[in-house]
Design a protein around this motif. Structure first.
Motif, PDB file in Angstrom:
ATOM      1  N   LEU A  31      34.366  94.640  38.563  1.00  0.00           N
ATOM      2  CA  LEU A  31      34.949  93.424  38.009  1.00  0.00           C
ATOM      3  C   LEU A  31      35.729  92.661  39.078  1.00  0.00           C
ATOM      4  O   LEU A  31      35.599  91.448  39.191  1.00  0.00           O
ATOM      5  CB  LEU A  31      35.859  93.768  36.827  1.00  0.00           C
ATOM      6  CG  LEU A  31      35.153  94.316  35.588  1.00  0.00           C
ATOM      7  CD1 LEU A  31      36.151  94.965  34.637  1.00  0.00           C
ATOM      8  CD2 LEU A  31      34.363  93.216  34.877  1.00  0.00           C
ATOM      9  N   ALA A  32      36.538  93.369  39.862  1.00  0.00           N
ATOM     10  CA  ALA A  32      37.341  92.722  40.896  1.00  0.00           C
ATOM     11  C   ALA A  32      36.449  92.088  41.965  1.00  0.00           C
ATOM     12  O   ALA A  32      36.648  90.942  42.356  1.00  0.00           O
ATOM     13  CB  ALA A  32      38.306  93.714  41.538  1.00  0.00           C
ATOM     14  N   GLN A  33      35.466  92.826  42.446  1.00  0.00           N
ATOM     15  CA  GLN A  33      34.577  92.304  43.473  1.00  0.00           C
ATOM     16  C   GLN A  33      33.743  91.153  42.928  1.00  0.00           C
ATOM     17  O   GLN A  33      33.483  90.177  43.624  1.00  0.00           O
ATOM     18  CB  GLN A  33      33.669  93.415  44.016  1.00  0.00           C
ATOM     19  CG  GLN A  33      32.821  92.997  45.206  1.00  0.00           C
ATOM     20  CD  GLN A  33      33.642  92.595  46.421  1.00  0.00           C
ATOM     21  OE1 GLN A  33      34.706  93.148  46.683  1.00  0.00           O
ATOM     22  NE2 GLN A  33      33.171  91.618  47.148  1.00  0.00           N
ATOM     23  N   ALA A  57      41.069  96.739  38.418  1.00  0.00           N
ATOM     24  CA  ALA A  57      39.861  95.992  38.079  1.00  0.00           C
ATOM     25  C   ALA A  57      38.646  96.513  38.849  1.00  0.00           C
ATOM     26  O   ALA A  57      37.514  96.169  38.529  1.00  0.00           O
ATOM     27  CB  ALA A  57      40.059  94.503  38.351  1.00  0.00           C
ATOM     28  N   SER A  58      38.911  97.345  39.843  1.00  0.00           N
ATOM     29  CA  SER A  58      37.827  97.987  40.587  1.00  0.00           C
ATOM     30  C   SER A  58      37.579  99.406  40.084  1.00  0.00           C
ATOM     31  O   SER A  58      36.670 100.075  40.550  1.00  0.00           O
ATOM     32  CB  SER A  58      38.173  98.049  42.085  1.00  0.00           C
ATOM     33  OG  SER A  58      38.313  96.763  42.613  1.00  0.00           O
ATOM     34  N   GLY A  59      38.421  99.875  39.156  1.00  0.00           N
ATOM     35  CA  GLY A  59      38.367 101.247  38.676  1.00  0.00           C
ATOM     36  C   GLY A  59      37.199 101.514  37.754  1.00  0.00           C
ATOM     37  O   GLY A  59      36.311 100.687  37.559  1.00  0.00           O
ATOM     38  N   THR A 154      29.710  96.615  37.412  1.00  0.00           N
ATOM     39  CA  THR A 154      29.488  98.062  37.358  1.00  0.00           C
ATOM     40  C   THR A 154      30.465  98.756  36.421  1.00  0.00           C
ATOM     41  O   THR A 154      30.162  99.831  35.906  1.00  0.00           O
ATOM     42  CB  THR A 154      29.598  98.681  38.765  1.00  0.00           C
ATOM     43  OG1 THR A 154      30.882  98.339  39.317  1.00  0.00           O
ATOM     44  CG2 THR A 154      28.486  98.178  39.676  1.00  0.00           C
ATOM     45  N   ASN A 155      31.630  98.157  36.179  1.00  0.00           N
ATOM     46  CA  ASN A 155      32.638  98.797  35.334  1.00  0.00           C
ATOM     47  C   ASN A 155      33.026  97.946  34.122  1.00  0.00           C
ATOM     48  O   ASN A 155      34.112  98.084  33.584  1.00  0.00           O
ATOM     49  CB  ASN A 155      33.883  99.153  36.152  1.00  0.00           C
ATOM     50  CG  ASN A 155      34.530  97.943  36.783  1.00  0.00           C
ATOM     51  OD1 ASN A 155      33.917  96.889  36.917  1.00  0.00           O
ATOM     52  ND2 ASN A 155      35.767  98.096  37.201  1.00  0.00           N
TER      53      ASN A 155
END
Length: 176
Positions: A31-33, A57-59, A154-155
């Protein structure tokens, strides 16, 4: 297909497209990327970085994010937006961002008219769905249109929206 968070589509084309399915755009990143790749979400990315939530947000997730676009944030007063970036406003900023996030991966084909979702702050968001038109209503009665649905990271999954959602509390809105 573009790997940016949001493909360049017009809101009317996306909202009235009868072929919109849960597949949406697939970013192949977190999400962050994904936010860093979206030209329509630079303000959200700036706020995400200021909040210190970039790592979350990258977790692992998964999360469903109702992501206000730049136009949504431009409707806020400049002082309100600038104030959110101050270190003293970090807790308010975190609550504002968390208000737009729901646990789980919820795609548009799973959303129902009148459905309520509990966001990360424990507040209720109400979904309104007529055909492929989806809106999200916050605790103040503000209704945001979903401009693009089912952007798959991806998440989690992202819905681009045209308004900033806020809670109505005894202390007033998160953003003044």
């Amino acid at each position: 297909m573009s790997h940016s968070l949001l493909a360049q589509t017009s809101p009317s084309a996306t909202m009235s497209d009868p072929t919109l399915k849960a597949s949406g755009v697939k970013t192949g990143t977190s999400l962050a990327q994904s936010a860093t790749q979206s030209p329509d979400h630079t303000t959200l990315l700036q706020l995400l970085k200021a909040s210190g939530l970039t790592e979350q947000a990258s977790g692992k997730g998964p999360y469903t994010v109702f992501a206000p676009n730049n136009g949504a944030f431009s409707a806020l007063s400049e002082p309100s937006l600038s104030e959110l970036l101050l270190p003293s406003s970090k807790n308010r900023l975190i609550k504002l961002l968390a208000y737009h996030v729901v646990k789980g991966r919820i795609t548009s084909d799973q959303l129902k008219d009148g459905q309520t979702l509990t966001n990360l702050t424990g507040q209720i968001l109400t979904i309104h769905k007529q055909g492929n038109d989806i809106t999200v209503e916050d605790g103040r009665g503000t209704v945001a249109d979903v401009i693009q649905a089912d952007v798959r990271a991806t998440n989690g999954v992202v819905y681009s929206i045209n308004k900033v959602l806020q809670r109505d509390s005894p202390k007033g809105p998160i953003v003044r």
